[in-house]
Design a protein around this motif. Structure first.
Motif, PDB file in Angstrom:
ATOM      1  N   ASP A  96       0.790  -1.086  -0.029  1.00 42.63           N
ATOM      2  CA  ASP A  96       0.002  -0.047   0.055  1.00 42.63           C
ATOM      3  C   ASP A  96       0.964   1.201   0.126  1.00 42.63           C
ATOM      4  OD1 ASP A  96      -2.026  -1.620   0.154  1.00 42.63           O
ATOM      5  OD2 ASP A  96      -2.254  -1.432   2.217  1.00 42.63           O
ATOM      6  N   MET A  97       0.452   2.327  -0.880  1.00 44.65           N
ATOM      7  CA  MET A  97       1.228   3.382  -0.919  1.00 44.65           C
ATOM      8  C   MET A  97       0.743   4.341   0.201  1.00 44.65           C
ATOM      9  SD  MET A  97       1.502   6.314  -3.820  1.00 44.65           S
ATOM     10  CE  MET A  97       0.431   7.479  -2.996  1.00 44.65           C
ATOM     11  N   ALA A  98       1.608   4.953   1.187  1.00 42.11           N
ATOM     12  CA  ALA A  98       1.124   5.653   2.122  1.00 42.11           C
ATOM     13  C   ALA A  98       0.877   7.126   1.449  1.00 42.11           C
ATOM     14  CB  ALA A  98       2.114   5.829   3.172  1.00 42.11           C
ATOM     15  N   PRO A  99       0.087   7.868   2.225  1.00 45.43           N
ATOM     16  CA  PRO A  99      -0.277   9.333   1.835  1.00 45.43           C
ATOM     17  C   PRO A  99       1.060  10.000   1.493  1.00 45.43           C
ATOM     18  CG  PRO A  99      -1.853   8.793   3.463  1.00 45.43           C
ATOM     19  CD  PRO A  99      -0.600   7.936   3.439  1.00 45.43           C
ATOM     20  N   ILE A 100       1.137  11.007   0.456  1.00 45.33           N
ATOM     21  CA  ILE A 100       2.380  11.738   0.251  1.00 45.33           C
ATOM     22  C   ILE A 100       2.470  12.923   1.060  1.00 45.33           C
ATOM     23  CG2 ILE A 100       3.417  12.967  -1.734  1.00 45.33           C
ATOM     24  CD1 ILE A 100       1.504  11.541  -3.736  1.00 45.33           C
ATOM     25  N   PRO A 101       3.654  12.990   1.732  1.00 40.20           N
ATOM     26  CA  PRO A 101       3.764  13.959   2.711  1.00 40.20           C
ATOM     27  C   PRO A 101       3.553  15.559   1.864  1.00 40.20           C
ATOM     28  CG  PRO A 101       5.524  12.417   2.949  1.00 40.20           C
ATOM     29  CD  PRO A 101       4.889  12.064   1.609  1.00 40.20           C
ATOM     30  N   GLY A 102       2.883  16.225   2.623  1.00 37.47           N
ATOM     31  CA  GLY A 102       2.716  17.696   2.256  1.00 37.47           C
ATOM     32  C   GLY A 102       1.269  17.568   1.272  1.00 37.47           C
ATOM     33  N   TRP A 103       0.845  16.393   0.886  1.00 40.78           N
ATOM     34  CA  TRP A 103      -0.244  16.534  -0.088  1.00 40.78           C
ATOM     35  C   TRP A 103      -1.529  16.097   0.762  1.00 40.78           C
ATOM     36  CZ3 TRP A 103       0.219  14.599  -5.913  1.00 40.78           C
ATOM     37  CH2 TRP A 103       1.449  15.038  -6.402  1.00 40.78           C
ATOM     38  N   GLY A 104      -2.673  16.180  -0.151  1.00 38.30           N
ATOM     39  CA  GLY A 104      -4.039  15.645   0.807  1.00 38.30           C
ATOM     40  C   GLY A 104      -3.955  14.247   0.881  1.00 38.30           C
ATOM     41  N   THR A 105      -4.848  13.512   1.884  1.00 39.39           N
ATOM     42  CA  THR A 105      -4.626  12.122   2.445  1.00 39.39           C
ATOM     43  C   THR A 105      -5.298  11.058   1.244  1.00 39.39           C
ATOM     44  OG1 THR A 105      -6.780  12.317   3.430  1.00 39.39           O
ATOM     45  CG2 THR A 105      -4.684  12.975   4.783  1.00 39.39           C
TER      46      THR A 105
END
Length: 204
Positions: free
Chosen positions: A37-46
């Motif tokens: 699973d790809m985690a949320p991108i830091p600084g982006w929306g969740t």
């Protein structure tokens, strides 16, 4: 949602942050019973979602970027690379990725582009036409899509090495849908025949 020639599967999965308990929706890549699973991108929306998957296992996705605009990204080997364009204001929309990791999309200021390893090449537009709407890219980097005149007429196109060629049936309105590695284009067309509307698909 997508499966490639290696049998890898890409899709979107809802996960819960173990620290906060907050949900997020992001891409996953499944291969031989193992799901990453790809985690949320830091600084982006969740939340983000999958747009395409190539045969190398590179996932093309889109999400809410740091300026609160939709932006594309590629996810490969655990690393996320944003699809940044020279005019990032307004974000961009990505539609396709080939096995050379060339990404096809359009930003909301300049128009259609091909992005490769951080370099953006804009397709420009046909004189007298609005910026084109891209649909697909093949392994040679040829692009198919739709361009629209200022009066609203739509025409399917092939873009190859900076040159536009109209590919829809003559005397019709048309939309370009996809292209294979032989340069064959498929699309849809329509035209008025008397009081009737004739519509169908074409292969060019």
């Amino acid at each position: 949602r997508f499966v490639n020639e290696k049998g890898q599967v890409a899709g979107t999965v809802l996960t819960m942050d173990p620290a906060t308990g907050e949900p997020s929706t992001n891409p996953f890549l499944w291969e031989r019973g193992v799901r990453i699973d790809m985690a949320p991108i830091p600084g982006w929306g969740t939340d983000s979602r999958v747009i395409d998957l190539n045969d190398k296992g590179v996932v093309l996705g889109t999400g809410l970027g740091p300026e609160s605009f939709e932006m594309g990204f590629v996810w490969s080997g655990g690393a996320v690379t944003p699809i940044e364009t020279p005019t990032p204001f307004g974000g961009n929309g990505v539609v396709d990725i080939n096995n050379r990791d060339q990404v096809l999309g359009a930003d909301f200021v300049t128009g259609a582009f091909v992005w490769e390893s951080g370099v953006t090449t804009y397709l420009g537009s046909v004189p007298g036409h609005l910026p084109p709407e891209p649909a697909a890219i093949n392994e040679a980097g040829w692009v198919v899509g739709t361009t629209r005149t200022e009066t609203g007429d739509e025409m399917a196109f092939l873009w190859r090495d900076g040159v536009y060629t109209f590919v829809g049936p003559e005397g019709t309105s048309s939309r370009g849908v996809d292209i294979n590695d032989r340069g064959q284009v498929i699309g849809t067309y329509w035209r008025a025949v008397g009081e009737e509307l004739e519509a169908g698909a074409f292969l060019w």
